[in-house]
Design a protein around this motif. Structure first.
Motif, PDB file in Angstrom:
ATOM      1  N   LEU A  15      -4.629 -15.724  -1.340  1.00 41.66           N
ATOM      2  CA  LEU A  15      -4.957 -16.704  -2.520  1.00 41.66           C
ATOM      3  C   LEU A  15      -3.784 -17.639  -2.373  1.00 41.66           C
ATOM      4  O   LEU A  15      -3.341 -17.940  -3.516  1.00 41.66           O
ATOM      5  CB  LEU A  15      -5.152 -15.921  -3.637  1.00 41.66           C
ATOM      6  CG  LEU A  15      -6.268 -14.719  -3.533  1.00 41.66           C
ATOM      7  CD1 LEU A  15      -6.356 -14.152  -5.016  1.00 41.66           C
ATOM      8  CD2 LEU A  15      -7.740 -15.426  -3.112  1.00 41.66           C
ATOM      9  N   PRO A  16      -3.327 -18.512  -1.604  1.00 42.78           N
ATOM     10  CA  PRO A  16      -2.546 -19.593  -1.702  1.00 42.78           C
ATOM     11  C   PRO A  16      -3.064 -20.743  -2.496  1.00 42.78           C
ATOM     12  O   PRO A  16      -4.184 -21.219  -2.252  1.00 42.78           O
ATOM     13  CB  PRO A  16      -2.196 -19.925  -0.290  1.00 42.78           C
ATOM     14  CG  PRO A  16      -3.397 -19.549   0.474  1.00 42.78           C
ATOM     15  CD  PRO A  16      -4.040 -18.554  -0.151  1.00 42.78           C
ATOM     16  N   ASP A  17      -2.244 -21.463  -3.156  1.00 36.31           N
ATOM     17  CA  ASP A  17      -2.459 -22.604  -4.041  1.00 36.31           C
ATOM     18  C   ASP A  17      -1.294 -23.698  -3.890  1.00 36.31           C
ATOM     19  O   ASP A  17      -0.273 -23.288  -3.221  1.00 36.31           O
ATOM     20  CB  ASP A  17      -3.311 -22.655  -5.260  1.00 36.31           C
ATOM     21  CG  ASP A  17      -2.366 -21.869  -6.152  1.00 36.31           C
ATOM     22  OD1 ASP A  17      -1.088 -21.987  -6.101  1.00 36.31           O
ATOM     23  OD2 ASP A  17      -2.765 -21.250  -7.229  1.00 36.31           O
ATOM     24  N   GLU A  18      -1.265 -24.724  -4.258  1.00 33.62           N
ATOM     25  CA  GLU A  18      -0.213 -25.720  -4.488  1.00 33.62           C
ATOM     26  C   GLU A  18       1.206 -25.083  -5.080  1.00 33.62           C
ATOM     27  O   GLU A  18       2.180 -25.657  -4.721  1.00 33.62           O
ATOM     28  CB  GLU A  18      -0.710 -26.990  -5.123  1.00 33.62           C
ATOM     29  CG  GLU A  18      -2.006 -27.559  -4.655  1.00 33.62           C
ATOM     30  CD  GLU A  18      -3.183 -26.880  -5.125  1.00 33.62           C
ATOM     31  OE1 GLU A  18      -3.069 -26.019  -5.888  1.00 33.62           O
ATOM     32  OE2 GLU A  18      -4.050 -27.485  -4.640  1.00 33.62           O
ATOM     33  N   THR A  19       0.970 -24.287  -5.810  1.00 31.69           N
ATOM     34  CA  THR A  19       2.239 -23.561  -6.514  1.00 31.69           C
ATOM     35  C   THR A  19       2.535 -22.367  -6.579  1.00 31.69           C
ATOM     36  O   THR A  19       3.632 -21.728  -7.021  1.00 31.69           O
ATOM     37  CB  THR A  19       2.407 -24.223  -8.054  1.00 31.69           C
ATOM     38  OG1 THR A  19       1.155 -23.387  -8.527  1.00 31.69           O
ATOM     39  CG2 THR A  19       2.130 -25.701  -8.100  1.00 31.69           C
ATOM     40  N   GLY A  20       1.739 -21.609  -5.671  1.00 33.17           N
ATOM     41  CA  GLY A  20       1.769 -19.964  -5.607  1.00 33.17           C
ATOM     42  C   GLY A  20       1.215 -19.304  -4.578  1.00 33.17           C
ATOM     43  O   GLY A  20       0.358 -20.047  -3.898  1.00 33.17           O
ATOM     44  N   VAL A  21       1.235 -18.091  -4.455  1.00 33.71           N
ATOM     45  CA  VAL A  21       0.421 -17.094  -3.324  1.00 33.71           C
ATOM     46  C   VAL A  21       0.406 -15.923  -4.224  1.00 33.71           C
ATOM     47  O   VAL A  21       1.407 -15.415  -4.882  1.00 33.71           O
ATOM     48  CB  VAL A  21       1.078 -17.185  -2.311  1.00 33.71           C
ATOM     49  CG1 VAL A  21       2.540 -16.624  -1.950  1.00 33.71           C
ATOM     50  CG2 VAL A  21       0.273 -16.346  -1.060  1.00 33.71           C
ATOM     51  N   GLU A  22      -0.524 -14.731  -3.782  1.00 29.66           N
ATOM     52  CA  GLU A  22      -0.503 -13.400  -4.204  1.00 29.66           C
ATOM     53  C   GLU A  22       0.144 -12.580  -3.220  1.00 29.66           C
ATOM     54  O   GLU A  22      -0.221 -12.907  -2.062  1.00 29.66           O
ATOM     55  CB  GLU A  22      -1.964 -13.071  -4.469  1.00 29.66           C
ATOM     56  CG  GLU A  22      -2.078 -11.630  -5.143  1.00 29.66           C
ATOM     57  CD  GLU A  22      -3.416 -11.183  -5.374  1.00 29.66           C
ATOM     58  OE1 GLU A  22      -4.249 -10.205  -4.924  1.00 29.66           O
ATOM     59  OE2 GLU A  22      -4.099 -11.753  -6.412  1.00 29.66           O
ATOM     60  N   VAL A  23       0.761 -11.613  -3.709  1.00 27.13           N
ATOM     61  CA  VAL A  23       1.432 -10.491  -2.702  1.00 27.13           C
ATOM     62  C   VAL A  23       0.926  -9.448  -3.195  1.00 27.13           C
ATOM     63  O   VAL A  23       0.746  -8.858  -4.214  1.00 27.13           O
ATOM     64  CB  VAL A  23       2.928 -10.647  -3.092  1.00 27.13           C
ATOM     65  CG1 VAL A  23       3.289  -9.572  -1.833  1.00 27.13           C
ATOM     66  CG2 VAL A  23       3.616 -12.088  -2.667  1.00 27.13           C
ATOM     67  N   ALA A  24       0.367  -8.524  -2.191  1.00 30.78           N
ATOM     68  CA  ALA A  24      -0.532  -7.436  -2.345  1.00 30.78           C
ATOM     69  C   ALA A  24      -0.045  -6.456  -1.469  1.00 30.78           C
ATOM     70  O   ALA A  24       0.651  -6.584  -0.390  1.00 30.78           O
ATOM     71  CB  ALA A  24      -1.965  -7.416  -2.221  1.00 30.78           C
ATOM     72  N   TRP A  25       0.216  -5.197  -1.963  1.00 35.15           N
ATOM     73  CA  TRP A  25       0.629  -4.055  -1.172  1.00 35.15           C
ATOM     74  C   TRP A  25      -0.042  -2.711  -1.528  1.00 35.15           C
ATOM     75  O   TRP A  25      -0.697  -2.831  -2.297  1.00 35.15           O
ATOM     76  CB  TRP A  25       2.094  -3.976  -1.065  1.00 35.15           C
ATOM     77  CG  TRP A  25       2.741  -3.712  -2.346  1.00 35.15           C
ATOM     78  CD1 TRP A  25       3.354  -2.288  -2.609  1.00 35.15           C
ATOM     79  CD2 TRP A  25       3.328  -4.484  -3.598  1.00 35.15           C
ATOM     80  NE1 TRP A  25       3.864  -2.481  -3.628  1.00 35.15           N
ATOM     81  CE2 TRP A  25       3.915  -3.716  -4.305  1.00 35.15           C
ATOM     82  CE3 TRP A  25       2.977  -5.965  -3.668  1.00 35.15           C
ATOM     83  CZ2 TRP A  25       4.452  -4.207  -5.654  1.00 35.15           C
ATOM     84  CZ3 TRP A  25       3.470  -6.526  -4.867  1.00 35.15           C
ATOM     85  CH2 TRP A  25       4.210  -5.735  -5.703  1.00 35.15           C
ATOM     86  N   VAL A  26      -0.028  -1.778  -0.561  1.00 31.39           N
ATOM     87  CA  VAL A  26      -0.872  -0.423  -0.918  1.00 31.39           C
ATOM     88  C   VAL A  26       0.033   0.824  -0.831  1.00 31.39           C
ATOM     89  O   VAL A  26       0.932   0.846   0.172  1.00 31.39           O
ATOM     90  CB  VAL A  26      -1.855  -0.155   0.165  1.00 31.39           C
ATOM     91  CG1 VAL A  26      -2.907   0.902  -0.275  1.00 31.39           C
ATOM     92  CG2 VAL A  26      -2.854  -1.639   0.088  1.00 31.39           C
ATOM     93  N   THR A  27      -0.116   1.658  -1.913  1.00 30.74           N
ATOM     94  CA  THR A  27       0.666   2.767  -1.777  1.00 30.74           C
ATOM     95  C   THR A  27      -0.211   4.241  -1.807  1.00 30.74           C
ATOM     96  O   THR A  27      -1.553   3.962  -2.224  1.00 30.74           O
ATOM     97  CB  THR A  27       1.554   3.084  -3.175  1.00 30.74           C
ATOM     98  OG1 THR A  27       0.652   3.143  -4.285  1.00 30.74           O
ATOM     99  CG2 THR A  27       2.452   1.833  -3.183  1.00 30.74           C
ATOM    100  N   ASP A  28       0.560   5.234  -1.462  1.00 29.99           N
ATOM    101  CA  ASP A  28      -0.282   6.607  -1.590  1.00 29.99           C
ATOM    102  C   ASP A  28      -0.539   7.202  -2.711  1.00 29.99           C
ATOM    103  O   ASP A  28      -0.977   8.403  -2.925  1.00 29.99           O
ATOM    104  CB  ASP A  28       0.137   7.161  -0.488  1.00 29.99           C
ATOM    105  CG  ASP A  28       1.652   7.684  -0.249  1.00 29.99           C
ATOM    106  OD1 ASP A  28       2.212   7.441  -1.524  1.00 29.99           O
ATOM    107  OD2 ASP A  28       1.910   8.194   0.365  1.00 29.99           O
ATOM    108  N   ARG A  29       0.164   6.715  -4.088  1.00 26.51           N
ATOM    109  CA  ARG A  29       0.200   7.097  -5.518  1.00 26.51           C
ATOM    110  C   ARG A  29       0.216   6.122  -6.312  1.00 26.51           C
ATOM    111  O   ARG A  29       0.543   5.139  -6.139  1.00 26.51           O
ATOM    112  CB  ARG A  29       1.621   8.242  -5.559  1.00 26.51           C
ATOM    113  CG  ARG A  29       1.553   9.335  -4.535  1.00 26.51           C
ATOM    114  CD  ARG A  29       0.669  10.390  -4.934  1.00 26.51           C
ATOM    115  NE  ARG A  29       1.323  11.488  -4.135  1.00 26.51           N
ATOM    116  CZ  ARG A  29       0.981  11.976  -2.755  1.00 26.51           C
ATOM    117  NH1 ARG A  29       0.405  10.692  -2.265  1.00 26.51           N
ATOM    118  NH2 ARG A  29       1.480  12.809  -1.944  1.00 26.51           N
ATOM    119  N   ARG A  30      -0.042   6.445  -7.570  1.00 22.97           N
ATOM    120  CA  ARG A  30       0.216   5.406  -8.486  1.00 22.97           C
ATOM    121  C   ARG A  30       1.513   5.280  -8.965  1.00 22.97           C
ATOM    122  O   ARG A  30       2.142   6.244  -9.331  1.00 22.97           O
ATOM    123  CB  ARG A  30      -0.923   5.897  -9.818  1.00 22.97           C
ATOM    124  CG  ARG A  30      -0.533   4.562 -10.763  1.00 22.97           C
ATOM    125  CD  ARG A  30      -1.410   4.989 -11.926  1.00 22.97           C
ATOM    126  NE  ARG A  30      -1.494   3.777 -12.843  1.00 22.97           N
ATOM    127  CZ  ARG A  30      -2.503   3.580 -13.911  1.00 22.97           C
ATOM    128  NH1 ARG A  30      -3.284   4.626 -14.226  1.00 22.97           N
ATOM    129  NH2 ARG A  30      -2.424   2.645 -14.541  1.00 22.97           N
TER     130      ARG A  30
END
Length: 553
Positions: A15-30
């Motif tokens: 989800l890039p735009d002119e001023t930002g981007v989302e960073v996502a990652w995945v874990t095996d626990r909360r």
């Protein structure tokens, strides 16, 4: 079972735009706490030296005054599971024992998977930032992020790929893509990430070494991905006693059952910019239109006599389910309608008339199934299944079969005319696991570059292989054994084509020993160009070879 949190994948950008981007990652626990930390790129070394606890500490500003930290939100992917067909790594002892012992309530075991996400905002255009993510004692390595490039960016490189689906050669091919062209600005992915979307290991840690995220670990932490849905993102209803693969094959139209199919894992891992499965964004001055053009997969079985039909397929219903609407499969039904008058079609018409489209430096479309293909999956025609009920003398239904008339091919009848009239420069497709390209009389280029380590073959006409066709009882005259359903001739690669058995240059690549990727380069000086490369699995350390290149615009 250990209480330690584990990262199931490196962070990835969306989800890039002119001023930002989302960073996502995945874990095996909360995780108890999760955070994104970013700083100007020149501080990358100092950021790398911080421990996970320091990254999560409230006083991080004292350690790295220029850093920005963002609290992250976590969401469980509740549909993720494993079954006895999963190929699990040795470290997943409890899961392996549960599946092997038969102590589970069926043949599947839920698997705990959490998606964590935070958005980097306030980014300066054209500036690179170093970042790391941390979740309860674990942290990622340093990677690079930036805002979307401005419209006048002097150079863009976009990786074009799809249909990875645990291909054994994908990891080496993606490494070769980086070696051949350097860092990418974005990935355009034309669908089909894994084989069974609810099987977590196919995304994260399949023991054979070609799960999706590990295969892309050299690219996704530094490169935003824009993707479209393919048929392998669709899971059917999970029934007791069924394997994940069996439920994948049992997806029903939502008109028949409101929970007949699910794309929850795909849509949570890769949220759409619009909240819909079709969208458009401008990236570096390039207008990218993403369409949902996929249908559920069914086998090719077709028995002429109703009493012989023991399995449902794209062409028929099993004789045993004729009295049970929820046990029927309704052919290869389309996931999101694109026919004239549908919401997606009407949206596309508006998009092609929009100022954003008209003012773009380049206009491209990404879709899983393309109007033009010489692949096996070009048949049956991309049409809503036409249900034909066979009855005996008393009027009792004795059989059900499905036809897909060529006159109702939605991609050729409704979608392609819009794209041609709007002068879209490039349409990127996937689905048939090969490389081929076409150019229409209007100058629109159609490219399939989905041969990422497996192939279903090519059927270009003039000899060679033939697609399987149903018996004459169906509209078999409509089912093309060879060629493109739209009538275009595939183009022979113009640099280094593969040769056929009589040394003739072939207009495709469909060789199980080879893998292909393509790169769209957009330059302020030299214009736009698509370059395609091949990697030979027999010599995986040899550089990728450029075999085709063509200009756009």
């Amino acid at each position: 079972m250990s209480d330690e949190i584990g990262l199931l994948c490196e962070p990835y950008l969306l989800l890039p735009d002119e001023t930002g981007v989302e960073v996502a990652w995945v874990t095996d626990r909360r995780p108890r706490a999760s955070r994104l930390v970013f700083a100007p790129w020149e501080l990358a070394d100092r950021l790398e030296q911080l421990s996970p606890d320091e990254l999560l500490d409230a006083s991080i500003g004292g350690e790295l005054p220029a850093a920005v930290w963002v609290q992250a939100a976590s969401t469980r992917l509740s549909a993720m599971a494993e079954d006895r067909e999963s190929v699990l790594p040795a470290r997943l002892v409890d899961l392996r024992l549960a599946l092997e012992s038969g102590e589970t309530s069926g043949v599947t075991v839920p698997r705990e998977v959490w998606r964590i996400a935070a958005r980097a905002t306030g980014l300066e255009p054209g500036r690179a930032y170093a970042y790391r993510v941390a979740s309860s004692g674990v942290a990622s390595d340093v990677a690079r992020l930036s805002a979307a490039p401005p419209a006048g960016a002097p150079m863009l490189r976009l990786l074009l790929t799809s249909d990875h689906q645990l291909g054994a050669t994908v990891p080496a091919t993606m490494k070769q893509a980086i070696a051949a062209t350097g860092r990418f600005d974005a990935v355009l992915y034309a669908g089909d990430f894994v084989n069974v979307p609810d099987r977590a290991s196919e995304w994260f840690d399949d023991a054979r070494g070609s799960a999706f995220f590990p295969s892309m670990r050299g690219i996704l932490p530094n490169t935003p991905m824009l993707s479209v849905v393919g048929n392998h993102e669709v899971q059917g209803t999970r029934e007791a006693g069924a394997t994940l693969a069996e439920s994948f094959e049992s997806a029903l139209p939502l008109a028949v059952s409101p929970d007949g199919l699910s794309l929850s894992n795909y849509e949570m891992l890769f949220p759409s910019p619009s909240g819909s499965r079709f969208f458009a964004i401008t990236f570096g001055g390039v207008r990218i239109i993403a369409l949902s053009a996929a249908r559920v997969w069914r086998s090719e079985r077709a028995e002429e006599h109703p009493e012989d039909r023991v399995a449902s397929s794209r062409y028929q219903e099993s004789r045993d389910v004729l009295d049970d609407p929820l046990a029927q499969r309704y052919g290869s039904h389309i996931i999101d309608d694109l026919s004239a008058g549908s919401p997606q079609y009407n949206w596309l018409r508006r998009e092609l008339r929009s100022p954003e489209f008209a003012e773009a430096r380049l206009r491209i479309v990404v879709m899983h199934e393309s109007p033009h293909s010489i692949g096996v999956n070009a048949m049956p025609h991309f049409a809503h299944p036409v249900r034909l009920e066979e009855r005996d003398a008393t009027g009792q239904v004795t059989g059900v079969r499905y036809d897909y008339p060529s006159s109702e091919n939605i991609l050729l009848r409704d979608v392609a005319p819009l794209l041609e009239a709007a002068r879209v420069e490039l349409v990127i497709g996937g689905h048939s696991h090969l490389w081929s390209r076409f150019t229409s009389p209007a100058g629109v280029h159609y490219l399939e570059t989905s041969h990422a380590g497996s192939t279903h073959g090519a059927f270009e006409g003039g000899g060679g292989r033939h697609r399987a066709r149903p018996p004459r009882l169906w509209n078999a005259h409509d089912a093309l054994a060879q060629g493109d359903p739209g009538g275009l001739t595939p183009i022979v690669p113009n640099i280094r084509p593969r040769l056929g058995p009589e040394d003739q240059p072939l207009p495709y690549i469909a060789d199980p020993e080879l893998s292909v990727f393509s790169v769209l380069t957009v330059s302020a000086d030299a214009g736009a160009k698509v370059s395609s490369y091949v990697v030979d699995s027999r010599t995986p350390d040899a550089p990728a070879q450029l075999f085709d290149a063509f200009p756009l615009g």
